[in-house]
Motif scaffolding. Sequence first.
Motif, mmCIF file in Angstrom:
data_model
loop_
_atom_site.group_PDB
_atom_site.id
_atom_site.type_symbol
_atom_site.label_atom_id
_atom_site.label_comp_id
_atom_site.label_asym_id
_atom_site.label_seq_id
_atom_site.Cartn_x
_atom_site.Cartn_y
_atom_site.Cartn_z
ATOM 1 N N GLY B 8 4.351 6.123 -0.526
ATOM 2 C CA GLY B 8 4.011 4.710 -0.407
ATOM 3 C C GLY B 8 2.524 4.481 -0.560
ATOM 4 O O GLY B 8 2.087 3.558 -1.260
ATOM 5 N N ALA B 9 1.718 5.327 0.078
ATOM 6 C CA ALA B 9 0.271 5.160 0.000
ATOM 7 C C ALA B 9 -0.194 5.363 -1.435
ATOM 8 O O ALA B 9 -1.005 4.583 -1.960
ATOM 9 C CB ALA B 9 -0.425 6.150 0.938
ATOM 10 N N ALA B 10 0.346 6.387 -2.095
ATOM 11 C CA ALA B 10 -0.035 6.654 -3.487
ATOM 12 C C ALA B 10 0.335 5.459 -4.365
ATOM 13 O O ALA B 10 -0.443 5.062 -5.240
ATOM 14 C CB ALA B 10 0.663 7.920 -3.982
ATOM 15 N N ALA B 11 1.503 4.871 -4.094
ATOM 16 C CA ALA B 11 1.929 3.729 -4.901
ATOM 17 C C ALA B 11 0.975 2.549 -4.715
ATOM 18 O O ALA B 11 0.591 1.880 -5.683
ATOM 19 C CB ALA B 11 3.353 3.328 -4.547
ATOM 20 N N PHE B 42 -8.438 3.579 3.010
ATOM 21 C CA PHE B 42 -6.987 3.766 2.954
ATOM 22 C C PHE B 42 -6.639 5.099 2.283
ATOM 23 O O PHE B 42 -5.713 5.803 2.694
ATOM 24 C CB PHE B 42 -6.324 2.603 2.211
ATOM 25 C CG PHE B 42 -4.818 2.640 2.279
ATOM 26 C CD1 PHE B 42 -4.153 2.442 3.487
ATOM 27 C CD2 PHE B 42 -4.061 2.908 1.135
ATOM 28 C CE1 PHE B 42 -2.761 2.501 3.561
ATOM 29 C CE2 PHE B 42 -2.670 2.967 1.203
ATOM 30 C CZ PHE B 42 -2.017 2.767 2.414
ATOM 31 N N ARG B 43 -7.431 5.461 1.266
ATOM 32 C CA ARG B 43 -7.195 6.740 0.601
ATOM 33 C C ARG B 43 -7.399 7.886 1.600
ATOM 34 O O ARG B 43 -6.633 8.844 1.641
ATOM 35 C CB ARG B 43 -8.144 6.898 -0.586
ATOM 36 C CG ARG B 43 -7.766 8.043 -1.544
ATOM 37 C CD ARG B 43 -8.841 8.252 -2.623
ATOM 38 N NE ARG B 43 -9.173 7.011 -3.320
ATOM 39 C CZ ARG B 43 -8.451 6.498 -4.319
ATOM 40 N NH1 ARG B 43 -7.353 7.107 -4.734
ATOM 41 N NH2 ARG B 43 -8.813 5.376 -4.892
ATOM 42 N N ALA B 44 -8.423 7.735 2.429
ATOM 43 C CA ALA B 44 -8.744 8.794 3.392
ATOM 44 C C ALA B 44 -7.679 8.898 4.490
ATOM 45 O O ALA B 44 -7.308 9.995 4.895
ATOM 46 C CB ALA B 44 -10.113 8.533 4.014
ATOM 47 N N LEU B 138 -5.360 -1.504 3.954
ATOM 48 C CA LEU B 138 -4.409 -1.811 2.879
ATOM 49 C C LEU B 138 -4.456 -3.302 2.551
ATOM 50 O O LEU B 138 -4.473 -3.706 1.383
ATOM 51 C CB LEU B 138 -2.998 -1.401 3.325
ATOM 52 C CG LEU B 138 -1.851 -1.710 2.377
ATOM 53 C CD1 LEU B 138 -2.051 -1.019 1.029
ATOM 54 C CD2 LEU B 138 -0.513 -1.281 2.989
ATOM 55 N N ASN B 139 -4.531 -4.122 3.599
ATOM 56 C CA ASN B 139 -4.605 -5.565 3.402
ATOM 57 C C ASN B 139 -5.865 -5.936 2.624
ATOM 58 O O ASN B 139 -5.826 -6.722 1.672
ATOM 59 C CB ASN B 139 -4.576 -6.265 4.768
ATOM 60 C CG ASN B 139 -4.766 -7.764 4.660
ATOM 61 O OD1 ASN B 139 -5.861 -8.240 4.398
ATOM 62 N ND2 ASN B 139 -3.683 -8.521 4.843
ATOM 63 N N THR B 140 -6.990 -5.354 3.016
ATOM 64 C CA THR B 140 -8.267 -5.708 2.390
ATOM 65 C C THR B 140 -8.296 -5.279 0.915
ATOM 66 O O THR B 140 -8.833 -5.973 0.057
ATOM 67 C CB THR B 140 -9.420 -5.045 3.165
ATOM 68 O OG1 THR B 140 -9.307 -5.409 4.537
ATOM 69 C CG2 THR B 140 -10.774 -5.475 2.633
ATOM 70 N N PRO B 173 9.430 -6.693 -2.181
ATOM 71 C CA PRO B 173 7.996 -6.945 -2.350
ATOM 72 C C PRO B 173 7.178 -6.597 -1.107
ATOM 73 O O PRO B 173 7.691 -6.600 0.010
ATOM 74 C CB PRO B 173 7.932 -8.451 -2.605
ATOM 75 C CG PRO B 173 9.134 -8.994 -1.918
ATOM 76 C CD PRO B 173 10.194 -7.941 -2.020
ATOM 77 N N ALA B 174 5.910 -6.257 -1.357
ATOM 78 C CA ALA B 174 4.951 -6.109 -0.264
ATOM 79 C C ALA B 174 3.871 -7.146 -0.484
ATOM 80 O O ALA B 174 3.424 -7.354 -1.610
ATOM 81 C CB ALA B 174 4.338 -4.713 -0.281
ATOM 82 N N TYR B 175 3.474 -7.836 0.571
ATOM 83 C CA TYR B 175 2.366 -8.768 0.437
ATOM 84 C C TYR B 175 1.480 -8.693 1.669
ATOM 85 O O TYR B 175 1.934 -8.363 2.760
ATOM 86 C CB TYR B 175 2.833 -10.184 0.127
ATOM 87 C CG TYR B 175 3.985 -10.668 0.958
ATOM 88 C CD1 TYR B 175 5.302 -10.346 0.624
ATOM 89 C CD2 TYR B 175 3.761 -11.463 2.082
ATOM 90 C CE1 TYR B 175 6.362 -10.801 1.397
ATOM 91 C CE2 TYR B 175 4.813 -11.916 2.852
ATOM 92 C CZ TYR B 175 6.114 -11.582 2.503
ATOM 93 O OH TYR B 175 7.149 -12.021 3.271
ATOM 94 N N HIS B 176 0.198 -8.956 1.426
ATOM 95 C CA HIS B 176 -0.831 -8.659 2.427
ATOM 96 C C HIS B 176 -1.752 -9.864 2.597
ATOM 97 O O HIS B 176 -2.941 -9.806 2.263
ATOM 98 C CB HIS B 176 -1.662 -7.446 1.959
ATOM 99 C CG HIS B 176 -0.839 -6.334 1.381
ATOM 100 N ND1 HIS B 176 -0.362 -5.305 2.139
ATOM 101 C CD2 HIS B 176 -0.388 -6.106 0.112
ATOM 102 C CE1 HIS B 176 0.347 -4.475 1.368
ATOM 103 N NE2 HIS B 176 0.342 -4.937 0.140
ATOM 104 N N PRO B 177 -1.239 -10.980 3.081
ATOM 105 C CA PRO B 177 -2.098 -12.168 3.161
ATOM 106 C C PRO B 177 -3.255 -11.981 4.137
ATOM 107 O O PRO B 177 -3.134 -11.288 5.136
ATOM 108 C CB PRO B 177 -1.142 -13.260 3.639
ATOM 109 C CG PRO B 177 0.012 -12.562 4.247
ATOM 110 C CD PRO B 177 0.123 -11.235 3.570
#
Lengths: 248, 436
Positions: B8-11, B42-44, B138-140, B173-177
């Motif tokens: 999921g993180a990679a995606a 987030f990568r870290a 992830l949101n940012t 869907p994923a959304y990050h308002p």
Amino acid sequence: MLKIENLHAAVDGKPILNGLSLTIAPGEVHAVMGPNGSGKSTLSYVLAGREGYEVTEGSVSFHGQDLLAMEPEERAVAGMFLAFQAPVELPGVGNANFLRTALNAVRRARGEAEMDAMQFLKLARARMKVLNMPEDMLKRPVNVGFSGGEKKRNEMLQLAMLAPKFAVLDETDSGLDIDALKMVADTVNSLRGPDFSALVITHYQRLLNHIVPDRVHVLSAGRIIKSGGPELAQELEASGYAGVQAAA
Amino acid sequence: MTAVASTGAAAFLGRYEGLRTRLPGARVAWVEALRNGAAEAFRAQGFPTRRMEAWRYTDLASVAGAVFGEPLTGVEDATEIPAAAGPRAVFIDGRFRPDLSTLDALPYAADSLARVLPTLDGRIGTIARPAEQPMAALNTMLFEDGLVVDVPAGVAGGVLELLSLATDSERAPAYHPRHLVRLGAGASLTLLETAAGPQAARYLHNPVFEIEIAEGARLAHGRLQQEGREGVFLSTVYARVGAGGAYDNFTLNAGARLARNEIHVALTGPKAEAHMNGVQLVGDGQHADTTTTLDHAAPDCSSRQTYKTVLAGRSRGVFQGKIHVHQVAQKTDGYQMNQALLLSPEAEIDSKPQLEIYADDVKCSHGATVGELDADHLFFLRSRGIPEAQAKAILVEAFLTEAVEAVAEEPIRAALTRGVAGWWQRQGVAGGIEEA
Ligand SMILES: Nc1ncnc2c1ncn2[C@@H]1O[C@H](COP(=O)(O)OP(=O)(O)OP(=O)(O)O)[C@@H](O)[C@H]1O
Ligand SMILES: [Mg+2]
């Protein structure tokens, strides 16, 4: 009509009722007296259907129905009412809301019309006036912060509102002042009639001066060891249980 | 830190690489820097794992192992939306829908973040801490829209609704308002937020709020989390309250398969107040987490928190609450209570209250209880003719009373009462107490 036959009941595996038989015809009021721990409250809980009271033998029929096979709420709908020896407190549940919910639950189950808030309040206020209860007791949470006597009055309010066919009063008179005692008697007496009967559990003859019973029974070690008319209560008041127990 | 990023993180990182030139603010240098910083964080870290202290009781493995899609940009009207009673901002799958919103003639500014993003330098990312919270990172990295509210000093803003709806989509869907709320000195606003979605839809809703409350301003923030039963709701609220200001948060955490209601409040000026109350209703198969941190960073502030969790079926609840009293925060008055009611033997609650006090003249207390319905209470109600299911509902309502009564705002309380009733209906129980 309530017919208890050879009732045996145990709590946590301990036998408490040991072959109790008792028949109360419609319109009759019976009193049950007996020493502490003889099983009076146990009898009242078995009749009301409290969990943990295991009937090991015997039967109870209530207006032709097998009472012991019914859920507590079904018993209430069928007309059974228990005024508790130690009423519980329900924080967060308003007394008026509780009363209306109970009343409508019973009415719904009986196929009667529900009461709206206005009708309910009118009835509740009228009943409270008779019971000499201040109106703010409707707004407060059920029994929370009520004095011992106020809790008993609240039980009588429920009795008067629900108007059951059968009432068990478990030491409703204990801890009451004289006026409150009369109020309990008045509540029961006002319901008296061919369609109402009651089992009045008490330690004191005093209450029975106001609610004159048709029969008085002595319970000892989970059985009725003696029955008689109202004069039996006076006899017990004068000489205690020892004589009756020895004779039995 | 993580050797192997989760699927999921990679995606999500891949999506950021693909979208970075097209996301709102892509050509704005400060936005780009903000997103890149968050992407690095987030990568870290990847998705939070239970090895992280703050996530010990909430396992995101099912989210980290899944791949979510982009919300569709279409304007299909999949959702039936009740008519607006007043000012309202509507977001569908995280995107602002001007056609469904009513934000005209307000005494303050309310707009879509996507529209005004370039003007928000210095306002976004100032309170949120993505380096510490992977979901905020992830949101940012990926936020596309949100609500931006600015109530000028002295203005009474009234009630504003924020409605966030998921559509029934095959794409999961994923959304990050990203929502920004700012109240100027002495301003006030009641923000009534609802998050909901279809019962069968899979989606991830990952909102982040940044809330700034200036001196003497008051924000009442009511939140009804009623996401669909397959939805995942991971929300983080950051609020900062200035001198004499107040933040009132009430959250009903009732929907979603997996829900986290994370709230960070900092009281930064003297005599600031925070009231944080909430109810979690957790049914079979659900996991609900409320995690709060309260920073008392100025003297004479007070905070009150009451959280109640009701758990039915096979379910899991979490409450973590930390009160941090900084050395400067003398005369702090802090209170926190969290109570759980287990309606089933298969329900579990983890609760972790935490006090860290570095000032010496403070009054701080906390408590936690876990219990079951009282058998005597239940028997009493049933002996009066009330059916068992209704009797249970009455006792649960009574258990919730304290938290609900702490809500001063009538519109929030009414919405909350409706939300609780809705939960009971979904549990198959009609009606609790009847009002007299
Ligand atoms: N859970 C229990 N476990 C074991 N014994 C119990 C339990 N509940 C009741 N008993 C016992 O059953 C007996 C009968 O109790 P009960 O309450 O029916 O007496 P009672 O006649 O109502 O007494 P009192 O006049 O004091 O009210 C007592 O000896 C009591 O200790
Ligand atoms: Mg007794």
